[in-house]
Design an enzyme around this catalytic site. Sequence first.
Site, PDB file in Angstrom:
ATOM      1  N   HIS A 139       6.300  12.022   1.374  1.00  0.00           N
ATOM      2  CA  HIS A 139       7.268  12.463   2.382  1.00  0.00           C
ATOM      3  C   HIS A 139       6.805  13.808   2.954  1.00  0.00           C
ATOM      4  CE1 HIS A 139      11.182  12.637   4.307  1.00  0.00           C
ATOM      5  NE2 HIS A 139      11.194  13.931   4.004  1.00  0.00           N
TER       6      HIS A 139
ATOM      7  N   ASP B 147      14.720   9.330  -0.630  1.00  0.00           N
ATOM      8  CA  ASP B 147      13.754  10.415  -0.837  1.00  0.00           C
ATOM      9  C   ASP B 147      14.178  11.352  -1.966  1.00  0.00           C
ATOM     10  OD1 ASP B 147      12.181   9.472   1.303  1.00  0.00           O
ATOM     11  OD2 ASP B 147      13.358  10.602   2.747  1.00  0.00           O
TER      12      ASP B 147
HETATM   13  C1  GRF Z   1       3.458  10.399   6.760  1.00  0.00           C
HETATM   14  O1  GRF Z   1       3.802  11.613   7.369  1.00  0.00           O
HETATM   15  C2  GRF Z   1       4.267  10.191   5.502  1.00  0.00           C
HETATM   16  O2  GRF Z   1       4.563  11.370   4.820  1.00  0.00           O
HETATM   17  C3  GRF Z   1       5.529   9.581   6.041  1.00  0.00           C
HETATM   18  O3  GRF Z   1       5.115   8.734   7.084  1.00  0.00           O
HETATM   19  C4  GRF Z   1       3.865   9.206   7.603  1.00  0.00           C
HETATM   20  C5  GRF Z   1       2.906   8.063   7.466  1.00  0.00           C
HETATM   21  O4  GRF Z   1       1.656   8.329   8.046  1.00  0.00           O
HETATM   22  N1  GRF Z   1       6.262   8.902   5.003  1.00  0.00           N
HETATM   23  P1  GRF Z   1       0.459   7.321   7.793  1.00  0.00           P
HETATM   24  O5  GRF Z   1       0.963   5.917   8.215  1.00  0.00           O
HETATM   25  O6  GRF Z   1       0.091   7.354   6.353  1.00  0.00           O
HETATM   26  O7  GRF Z   1      -0.640   7.786   8.694  1.00  0.00           O
END
Ligand code: GRF
Length: 193
Positions: A110, A146
């Site tokens: 997150h 979360d």
């Molecule tokens: C990331 O910022 C993650 O923390 C959040 O969603 C985004 C996903 O990015 N849960 P990716 O698909 O891994 O590039």
Amino acid sequence: MTTRIAILISGRGSNMVALADAIENGKLPNTEIAIVISDQPDAKGLAAAQERSLKTLVVERRGRKREEHDREIVSVLREERIDLVCLAGYMRVLSPFLVDAFKKRILNIHPSLLPLYPGLDAQRQALEHDAKVSGCTVHFVDNTLDGGPIIAQRTVAVGEDDTVETLSARILEQEHILYPEAVALVLKHGFDE
Ligand code: GRF
């Protein structure tokens, strides 16, 4: 014994790629990505996974209720003999059925220092609160949003000129370091049965 990981994505998949790279570079020994599952057929991450010769599967929502959708995912996870599930930009809240089927074996990343700024738009929330520091968190998934136990965090300084885009990009860099580190920690500790 090799730890078999499933990664669940909905979009870009850059954290999935970071985990795949860490395995390839020997940073997570005795670990393999057994499958990448997306609930979105057009997720960009699917192509990135295929480029790395990772097995991919789309399990579409098809208007189903959460648990019904998750029952299909759980049967795939069982078939694949998955030990650890990593959510990486997976945009559907899990049903208790899935959480309980893989208790303490599901991780999420997150883009904030939880428990601050759970839910959507965490980077925007940090800016709206004039936070001077934000970052990212890997935590176990439980039946709260979360809110599960925190495994590891990395911090990012927030600048006066930061926008959602610039802050998100700097946090994302840290996410790519953090996720493999957190998985390594979990594997080192072993799974509580
Ligand atoms: C990331 O910022 C993650 O923390 C959040 O969603 C985004 C996903 O990015 N849960 P990716 O698909 O891994 O590039």
